[in-house]
Design a protein around this motif. Structure first.
Motif, mmCIF file in Angstrom:
data_model
loop_
_atom_site.group_PDB
_atom_site.id
_atom_site.type_symbol
_atom_site.label_atom_id
_atom_site.label_comp_id
_atom_site.label_asym_id
_atom_site.label_seq_id
_atom_site.Cartn_x
_atom_site.Cartn_y
_atom_site.Cartn_z
ATOM 1 N N LEU A 17 106.563 13.997 62.462
ATOM 2 C CA LEU A 17 105.293 14.606 62.848
ATOM 3 C C LEU A 17 105.146 16.005 62.262
ATOM 4 C CD1 LEU A 17 105.233 13.441 66.572
ATOM 5 C CD2 LEU A 17 103.558 12.790 64.828
ATOM 6 N N ALA A 18 106.244 16.732 62.199
ATOM 7 C CA ALA A 18 106.185 18.087 61.658
ATOM 8 C C ALA A 18 105.948 18.069 60.154
ATOM 9 C CB ALA A 18 107.475 18.837 61.987
ATOM 10 N N VAL A 19 106.628 17.157 59.450
ATOM 11 C CA VAL A 19 106.580 17.171 57.985
ATOM 12 C C VAL A 19 105.291 16.566 57.444
ATOM 13 C CG1 VAL A 19 107.626 16.179 55.906
ATOM 14 C CG2 VAL A 19 109.065 17.230 57.656
ATOM 15 N N VAL A 20 104.901 15.386 57.951
ATOM 16 C CA VAL A 20 103.778 14.680 57.323
ATOM 17 C C VAL A 20 102.428 15.229 57.767
ATOM 18 C CG1 VAL A 20 102.677 12.451 56.943
ATOM 19 C CG2 VAL A 20 105.160 12.637 56.869
ATOM 20 N N PRO A 21 102.003 15.042 59.015
ATOM 21 C CA PRO A 21 100.661 15.535 59.339
ATOM 22 C C PRO A 21 100.550 17.049 59.416
ATOM 23 C CG PRO A 21 101.680 14.568 61.281
ATOM 24 C CD PRO A 21 102.605 14.307 60.135
ATOM 25 N N MET A 22 101.608 17.718 59.911
ATOM 26 C CA MET A 22 101.478 19.146 60.184
ATOM 27 C C MET A 22 101.809 20.035 58.986
ATOM 28 S SD MET A 22 103.043 19.175 64.056
ATOM 29 C CE MET A 22 102.863 20.951 64.225
ATOM 30 N N VAL A 23 102.463 19.480 57.972
ATOM 31 C CA VAL A 23 102.753 20.267 56.769
ATOM 32 C C VAL A 23 102.035 19.681 55.558
ATOM 33 C CG1 VAL A 23 104.540 21.045 55.165
ATOM 34 C CG2 VAL A 23 104.959 21.126 57.629
ATOM 35 N N LEU A 24 102.354 18.421 55.217
ATOM 36 C CA LEU A 24 101.798 17.845 53.997
ATOM 37 C C LEU A 24 100.289 17.636 54.099
ATOM 38 C CD1 LEU A 24 104.639 15.300 53.155
ATOM 39 C CD2 LEU A 24 104.278 17.598 52.227
ATOM 40 N N GLU A 25 99.830 17.042 55.203
ATOM 41 C CA GLU A 25 98.384 16.843 55.339
ATOM 42 C C GLU A 25 97.675 18.169 55.562
ATOM 43 O OE1 GLU A 25 96.406 13.426 56.650
ATOM 44 O OE2 GLU A 25 98.176 12.603 57.636
ATOM 45 N N ALA A 26 98.296 19.074 56.291
ATOM 46 C CA ALA A 26 97.689 20.388 56.495
ATOM 47 C C ALA A 26 97.562 21.131 55.168
ATOM 48 C CB ALA A 26 98.522 21.195 57.483
ATOM 49 N N ARG A 27 98.536 20.940 54.285
ATOM 50 C CA ARG A 27 98.457 21.552 52.957
ATOM 51 C C ARG A 27 97.257 21.001 52.193
ATOM 52 N NH1 ARG A 27 103.877 20.740 50.068
ATOM 53 N NH2 ARG A 27 104.562 22.093 51.785
#
Length: 238
Positions: free
Chosen positions: A182-192
């Protein structure tokens, strides 16, 4: 009953028991079927059907299938390491199509990411977790279809250029940790993606490509909701 009259067949009401009996396929198995589908068009249709079947109560809330280590991929595009990807020419027609192709591949990978997180970790969260991520998966399938159609309108197609699988590689490292995923995909990559998409929209609009700009605007609005879903479930599990 009058002599000679024909008895009307009794209509059965579809009660809870009958609805449950029809839900013989688990949501985990349905998610796995999306991940195991390589053909892009078939994956899009299957992803949207699985999301619809879940919404209509046709899938059991059960997690009796293991998600694959990697999703099936079509023969094209050729997947290269990120450092071997060819440079995109800025301002050229080829560069514009290459950028659309890159975003199309991101959306293709995002279909798998959404169904993987639902099927892999859904049993560790409330039912609403699956609701959210299958809705995200259906969105990603639509995004891919819109961009793939746009590529064809421009004389290209998905798979015509190489791509890299960095998005899935980053997710694969979190295969055993839902909080990390949850931290890596939606909250970092998608947020980027939210950070860079407005500039892409402006770039295509300035080039007169209002059709692509409109698609990216639609994607941008949906991705805000996707990032919010990731943050919601991350906070609920902390």
């Amino acid at each position: 009953m009058a002599p000679g009259a024909r008895a009307r067949p009794r209509r059965r009401c579809a009660g809870i028991g009958e609805a449950t009996a029809r839900a013989v396929i688990s949501v985990a198995r349905a998610c796995r079927s999306v991940l195991e589908t390589a053909d892009p068009r078939t994956k899009v249709m299957l992803a949207r059907r699985v999301a619809r079947d879940w919404r209509l109560g046709r899938l059991a809330h059960a997690f009796d299938a293991v998600m694959p280590d990697r999703p099936a991929r079509p023969a094209a595009p050729e997947l290269l390491p990120p450092n071997r990807m060819p440079k995109r020419g800025k301002g050229s027609e080829h560069g514009r199509i290459a950028l659309i192709h890159a975003v199309t591949h991101i959306e293709f990978s995002a279909i798998d990411l959404a169904f993987d997180i639902a099927g892999r970790f859904g049993g560790q969260f409330p039912r609403d977790f699956v609701d959210d991520w299958l809705r995200v998966g259906a969105d990603e399938a639509l995004h891919f279809a819109l961009l793939d159609r746009r590529l064809k309108q421009l004389g290209s197609h998905y798979g015509a250029m190489p791509a890299h699988d960095g998005l899935w590689d980053a997710a694969a490292e979190t295969a055993h940790d839902p909080l990390a995923r949850l931290a890596v995909v939606p909250m970092v990559l998608e947020a980027r993606g939210l950070d860079v998409t407005p500039a892409m929209i402006a770039r295509f609009a300035n080039l007169g490509d209002t059709a692509t700009a409109a698609i990216l605007s639609r994607i941008f609005k949906d991705e805000i909701r996707h990032v919010w879903a990731g943050a919601k479930w991350f906070e609920s599990a902390c």
